[in-house]
Design a protein around this motif. Structure first.
Motif, PDB file in Angstrom:
ATOM      1  N   VAL A  34       0.849  -1.184   0.000  1.00 45.99           N
ATOM      2  CA  VAL A  34       0.000   0.000   0.000  1.00 45.99           C
ATOM      3  C   VAL A  34       0.884   1.233   0.000  1.00 45.99           C
ATOM      4  O   VAL A  34       1.816   1.342   0.793  1.00 45.99           O
ATOM      5  N   LYS A  35       0.603   2.151  -0.914  1.00 45.98           N
ATOM      6  CA  LYS A  35       1.279   3.442  -0.983  1.00 45.98           C
ATOM      7  C   LYS A  35       0.202   4.514  -0.967  1.00 45.98           C
ATOM      8  O   LYS A  35      -0.826   4.379  -1.639  1.00 45.98           O
ATOM      9  N   SER A  36       0.426   5.565  -0.188  1.00 46.26           N
ATOM     10  CA  SER A  36      -0.547   6.656  -0.150  1.00 46.26           C
ATOM     11  C   SER A  36       0.139   7.973  -0.443  1.00 46.26           C
ATOM     12  O   SER A  36       1.353   8.111  -0.261  1.00 46.26           O
ATOM     13  N   ALA A  37      -0.649   8.940  -0.897  1.00 49.14           N
ATOM     14  CA  ALA A  37      -0.111  10.259  -1.218  1.00 49.14           C
ATOM     15  C   ALA A  37      -1.183  11.323  -1.102  1.00 49.14           C
ATOM     16  O   ALA A  37      -2.361  11.071  -1.356  1.00 49.14           O
ATOM     17  N   ILE A  38      -0.734  12.503  -0.703  1.00 51.53           N
ATOM     18  CA  ILE A  38      -1.542  13.711  -0.702  1.00 51.53           C
ATOM     19  C   ILE A  38      -0.977  14.598  -1.809  1.00 51.53           C
ATOM     20  O   ILE A  38       0.210  14.531  -2.118  1.00 51.53           O
ATOM     21  N   PHE A  39      -1.790  15.441  -2.401  1.00 56.56           N
ATOM     22  CA  PHE A  39      -1.362  16.282  -3.517  1.00 56.56           C
ATOM     23  C   PHE A  39      -0.130  17.091  -3.150  1.00 56.56           C
ATOM     24  O   PHE A  39      -0.068  17.732  -2.101  1.00 56.56           O
ATOM     25  N   ASN A  40       0.872  17.067  -4.018  1.00 60.37           N
ATOM     26  CA  ASN A  40       2.116  17.806  -3.844  1.00 60.37           C
ATOM     27  C   ASN A  40       2.047  19.031  -4.754  1.00 60.37           C
ATOM     28  O   ASN A  40       2.170  18.907  -5.968  1.00 60.37           O
TER      29      ASN A  40
END
Length: 131
Positions: A34-40
């Motif tokens: 699982v990889k997660s991200a918030i807008f950069n």
């Protein structure tokens, strides 16, 4: 969030993070990373770093709104994750950048994967059938 989603879809996942190589193990022994991200804002994209294709059977990238109110999932098999461009030429890690505006993409490889993101969006059917 991914554990909850898997349970709702009839799987019996086990959380494994840490030294196990993957985050979740399905009942048939296959591994889910699982990889997660918030807008950069600086990159104008969601960045999913440190993807090591050889360590998992399935990859779930979780795209989060800044306030965590919205979530989107992108599901890849290990082979499909191999389409994600390498982060650097000297590394076996891959980096997925998900853009809202693909005209901002400079790399052909990243443009290619972004143009077909729809086939990975919410693609939970790629996981093995539940018992």
């Amino acid at each position: 969030m991914v554990m909850e989603e898997l349970i709702q879809r009839g799987h019996t996942p086990t959380f494994k993070a840490g030294q196990h190589g993957v985050d979740i193990i399905l009942s048939d022994g296959r591994g889910v990373e699982v990889k997660s991200a918030i807008f950069n804002d600086g990159k104008s994209a969601w960045l999913f770093d440190g993807i090591k294709q050889e360590k998992f059977d399935y990859l779930v990238c979780v795209k989060l709104a800044d306030d965590y109110s919205e979530v989107e999932y992108f599901v890849f098999t290990s082979e499909e994750a191999g389409q994600i461009p390498y982060r650097t030429a000297n590394s076996n890690e891959r980096r997925l950048k998900v853009y809202d505006d693909i005209s901002r993409i400079r790399s052909d490889g990243m443009r290619d994967i972004n143009e077909k993101l729809e086939e990975f969006h919410e693609a939970w059917q790629k996981l093995p059938p539940t018992e």
